[in-house]
Structure formats: structure tokens, C-alpha cells
Write a protein that holds these residues in place. Structure first.
Motif, PDB file in Angstrom:
ATOM      1  N   ILE A 117       0.820  -1.212   0.000  1.00 12.26           N
ATOM      2  CA  ILE A 117       0.000   0.000   0.000  1.00 12.26           C
ATOM      3  C   ILE A 117       0.857   1.265   0.000  1.00 12.26           C
ATOM      4  N   ALA A 118       2.103   1.171   0.446  1.00 10.21           N
ATOM      5  CA  ALA A 118       3.008   2.329   0.408  1.00 10.21           C
ATOM      6  C   ALA A 118       3.332   2.750  -1.031  1.00 10.21           C
ATOM      7  N   LEU A 119       3.045   1.893  -2.003  1.00 20.29           N
ATOM      8  CA  LEU A 119       3.287   2.204  -3.415  1.00 20.29           C
ATOM      9  C   LEU A 119       2.251   3.165  -3.990  1.00 20.29           C
ATOM     10  N   TYR A 120       1.140   3.370  -3.285  1.00 19.89           N
ATOM     11  CA  TYR A 120      -0.007   4.085  -3.834  1.00 19.89           C
ATOM     12  C   TYR A 120      -0.135   5.492  -3.268  1.00 19.89           C
ATOM     13  N   HIS A 121      -0.576   6.418  -4.129  1.00 14.11           N
ATOM     14  CA  HIS A 121      -0.918   7.773  -3.712  1.00 14.11           C
ATOM     15  C   HIS A 121      -2.168   7.698  -2.834  1.00 14.11           C
ATOM     16  N   ASP A 122      -2.332   8.642  -1.925  1.00 12.71           N
ATOM     17  CA  ASP A 122      -3.487   8.637  -1.020  1.00 12.71           C
ATOM     18  C   ASP A 122      -4.821   8.550  -1.763  1.00 12.71           C
ATOM     19  N   ASP A 123      -4.922   9.192  -2.907  1.00 15.26           N
ATOM     20  CA  ASP A 123      -6.171   9.236  -3.669  1.00 15.26           C
ATOM     21  C   ASP A 123      -6.185   8.254  -4.836  1.00 15.26           C
ATOM     22  N   ALA A 124      -5.314   7.266  -4.815  1.00 14.68           N
ATOM     23  CA  ALA A 124      -5.225   6.308  -5.924  1.00 14.68           C
ATOM     24  C   ALA A 124      -6.554   5.584  -6.132  1.00 14.68           C
ATOM     25  N   VAL A 125      -6.748   5.138  -7.366  1.00 13.36           N
ATOM     26  CA  VAL A 125      -7.927   4.352  -7.724  1.00 13.36           C
ATOM     27  C   VAL A 125      -7.438   3.047  -8.336  1.00 13.36           C
ATOM     28  N   PHE A 157       1.724   6.423 -12.919  1.00 19.47           N
ATOM     29  CA  PHE A 157       2.488   6.965 -11.792  1.00 19.47           C
ATOM     30  C   PHE A 157       2.440   8.487 -11.762  1.00 19.47           C
ATOM     31  N   ASP A 158       2.516   9.052 -10.548  1.00 13.21           N
ATOM     32  CA  ASP A 158       2.668  10.494 -10.419  1.00 13.21           C
ATOM     33  C   ASP A 158       4.155  10.834 -10.517  1.00 13.21           C
ATOM     34  N   PRO A 159       4.529  12.123 -10.522  1.00  9.87           N
ATOM     35  CA  PRO A 159       5.948  12.490 -10.665  1.00  9.87           C
ATOM     36  C   PRO A 159       6.846  11.970  -9.537  1.00  9.87           C
ATOM     37  N   HIS A 160       6.264  11.589  -8.402  1.00 10.23           N
ATOM     38  CA  HIS A 160       7.044  11.078  -7.268  1.00 10.23           C
ATOM     39  C   HIS A 160       7.162   9.556  -7.282  1.00 10.23           C
ATOM     40  N   GLY A 161       6.597   8.912  -8.313  1.00  8.86           N
ATOM     41  CA  GLY A 161       6.700   7.463  -8.435  1.00  8.86           C
ATOM     42  C   GLY A 161       5.619   6.683  -7.716  1.00  8.86           C
ATOM     43  N   LEU A 162       4.582   7.374  -7.237  1.00  9.36           N
ATOM     44  CA  LEU A 162       3.468   6.674  -6.598  1.00  9.36           C
ATOM     45  C   LEU A 162       2.412   6.312  -7.632  1.00  9.36           C
ATOM     46  N   ALA A 163       1.774   5.175  -7.426  1.00  7.62           N
ATOM     47  CA  ALA A 163       0.706   4.747  -8.323  1.00  7.62           C
ATOM     48  C   ALA A 163      -0.541   5.584  -8.046  1.00  7.62           C
ATOM     49  N   VAL A 164      -1.096   6.172  -9.096  1.00 10.91           N
ATOM     50  CA  VAL A 164      -2.316   6.969  -8.939  1.00 10.91           C
ATOM     51  C   VAL A 164      -3.534   6.261  -9.533  1.00 10.91           C
ATOM     52  N   ARG A 165      -3.306   5.386 -10.502  1.00 12.27           N
ATOM     53  CA  ARG A 165      -4.394   4.627 -11.105  1.00 12.27           C
ATOM     54  C   ARG A 165      -3.843   3.274 -11.531  1.00 12.27           C
ATOM     55  N   THR A 166      -4.504   2.208 -11.093  1.00 15.44           N
ATOM     56  CA  THR A 166      -4.099   0.862 -11.478  1.00 15.44           C
ATOM     57  C   THR A 166      -5.326   0.066 -11.872  1.00 15.44           C
ATOM     58  N   ARG A 167      -5.120  -0.879 -12.782  1.00 13.02           N
ATOM     59  CA  ARG A 167      -6.183  -1.814 -13.119  1.00 13.02           C
ATOM     60  C   ARG A 167      -5.554  -3.144 -13.484  1.00 13.02           C
ATOM     61  N   ASP A 168      -6.240  -4.200 -13.078  1.00  5.67           N
ATOM     62  CA  ASP A 168      -5.769  -5.565 -13.287  1.00  5.67           C
ATOM     63  C   ASP A 168      -6.696  -6.311 -14.230  1.00  5.67           C
ATOM     64  N   TYR A 169      -6.100  -7.221 -14.966  1.00  9.11           N
ATOM     65  CA  TYR A 169      -6.823  -8.241 -15.710  1.00  9.11           C
ATOM     66  C   TYR A 169      -6.151  -9.551 -15.345  1.00  9.11           C
ATOM     67  N   TRP A 170      -6.917 -10.535 -14.873  1.00  9.92           N
ATOM     68  CA  TRP A 170      -6.299 -11.777 -14.452  1.00  9.92           C
ATOM     69  C   TRP A 170      -7.285 -12.925 -14.573  1.00  9.92           C
ATOM     70  N   HIS A 171      -6.740 -14.128 -14.532  1.00  3.09           N
ATOM     71  CA  HIS A 171      -7.552 -15.330 -14.615  1.00  3.09           C
ATOM     72  C   HIS A 171      -6.898 -16.386 -13.744  1.00  3.09           C
ATOM     73  N   THR A 172      -7.723 -17.246 -13.157  1.00  2.56           N
ATOM     74  CA  THR A 172      -7.197 -18.333 -12.353  1.00  2.56           C
ATOM     75  C   THR A 172      -7.606 -19.675 -12.959  1.00  2.56           C
ATOM     76  N   THR A 173      -6.796 -20.668 -12.662  1.00  7.39           N
ATOM     77  CA  THR A 173      -7.118 -22.045 -13.036  1.00  7.39           C
ATOM     78  C   THR A 173      -6.712 -22.942 -11.878  1.00  7.39           C
ATOM     79  N   GLU A 174      -7.398 -24.032 -11.739  1.00  9.77           N
ATOM     80  CA  GLU A 174      -7.057 -24.964 -10.667  1.00  9.77           C
ATOM     81  C   GLU A 174      -5.770 -25.693 -11.015  1.00  9.77           C
ATOM     82  N   GLY A 175      -4.989 -25.978  -9.999  1.00 10.39           N
ATOM     83  CA  GLY A 175      -3.720 -26.684 -10.200  1.00 10.39           C
ATOM     84  C   GLY A 175      -2.606 -25.706 -10.525  1.00 10.39           C
ATOM     85  N   HIS A 176      -1.423 -26.231 -10.647  1.00  8.12           N
ATOM     86  CA  HIS A 176      -0.228 -25.429 -10.986  1.00  8.12           C
ATOM     87  C   HIS A 176       0.173 -25.760 -12.414  1.00  8.12           C
TER      88      HIS A 176
END
Length: 124
Positions: A27-35, A104-123
Motif C-alpha cells: 500500500i506504500a506504493l499508492y498515492h493517497d487518492d489512488a484508484v 504513476f505520479d511524478p514522485h513514483g506513486l501509483a495513482v491509477r491501477t487496473r488488473d486483468y487476471w484469470h485463475t485455473t485450478e492446479g499449478h
């Protein structure tokens, strides 16, 4: 901080933080107002507190995780970073593969992030 440095720090911190369930480090990677949006049709998490709650919830039940983040692809103030997780979720082995997009903002904090992911059973 330049974007390439910020993106690599983001990837390294997430890899270590996810492996050790260290929400504070992540969470230290994120700006206070990050989305953050996890998957395209879920409502966004707004602000560090909401993002921390989501991360804590997502780690619940997950054990024996092996997490790897790829080298970020950087363009301007944004990065795309692939990730893969092998874990046990409530005892069952799963593999999660995805990508996070970060602005990222100019200080290197994440201001907006979005994920796309998928899971499957097993390794895989």
C-alpha cells in the motif's frame, strides 16, 4: 522518480509483498487518492484505505504462494506488468496469471491501477 524506476520498484515490492502477504509494503506504493480496478467490470477501490482492504481480502485463504512479476513495459508515465502466482486457495492449488496497468505520479506513486487476471485450478 522516472517511470522505469517506479515501475520496477512497484513490481519488486508487489512480488515480495504478495509472497509474504505484506499489505503495508504494497500500500506504500499508492498515492493517497489512488484508484484501483480489479477486473474490468468490478467497481473501483478509491483511496489507499479501500485498496488496502481489497488487498487484505484477496490474500485471505491464500497460502504457499510463489509470485513472479515480469520486467515492466513502460511508456510515458504508465507501465504494464505481467504477473503469475502459484498458490493454495483454501487448500486447493491454483495458478493466477494476469497483468497490471499502472499510471504513476511524478514522485513514483501509483495513482491509477487496473488488473486483468484469470485463475485455473492446479499449478501450470
Amino acid at each position: 522518480m522516472d517511470t522505469r524506476t517506479a515501475a520496477q520498484h512497484f513490481a519488486d515490492t508487489w512480488q515480495h509483498g504478495w509472497t509474504h502477504h505484506d499489505t503495508d509494503a504494497i500500500i506504500a506504493l499508492y498515492h493517497d487518492d489512488a484508484v484501483h480496478t480489479s477486473m474490468p467490470f468490478r467497481p473501483p477501490h478509491r483511496g489507499k484505505h479501500a485498496i488496502a482492504e481489497y488487498i487484505t481480502w484477496s490474500f485471505t485463504g491464500e497460502t504457499h504462494q510463489k509470485v513472479t512479476f515480469a520486467t515492466p513495459i513502460v511508456d510515458g508515465d504508465q507501465a504494464a506488468i505481467e504477473f503469475r502466482v502459484h498458490a493454495h486457495d483454501n487448500g486447493a492449488p491454483i495458478t493466477l496469471a494476469g497483468c497490471v496497468f499502472v499510471r504513476f505520479d511524478p514522485h513514483g506513486l501509483a495513482v491509477r491501477t487496473r488488473d486483468y487476471w484469470h485463475t485455473t485450478e492446479g499449478h501450470h
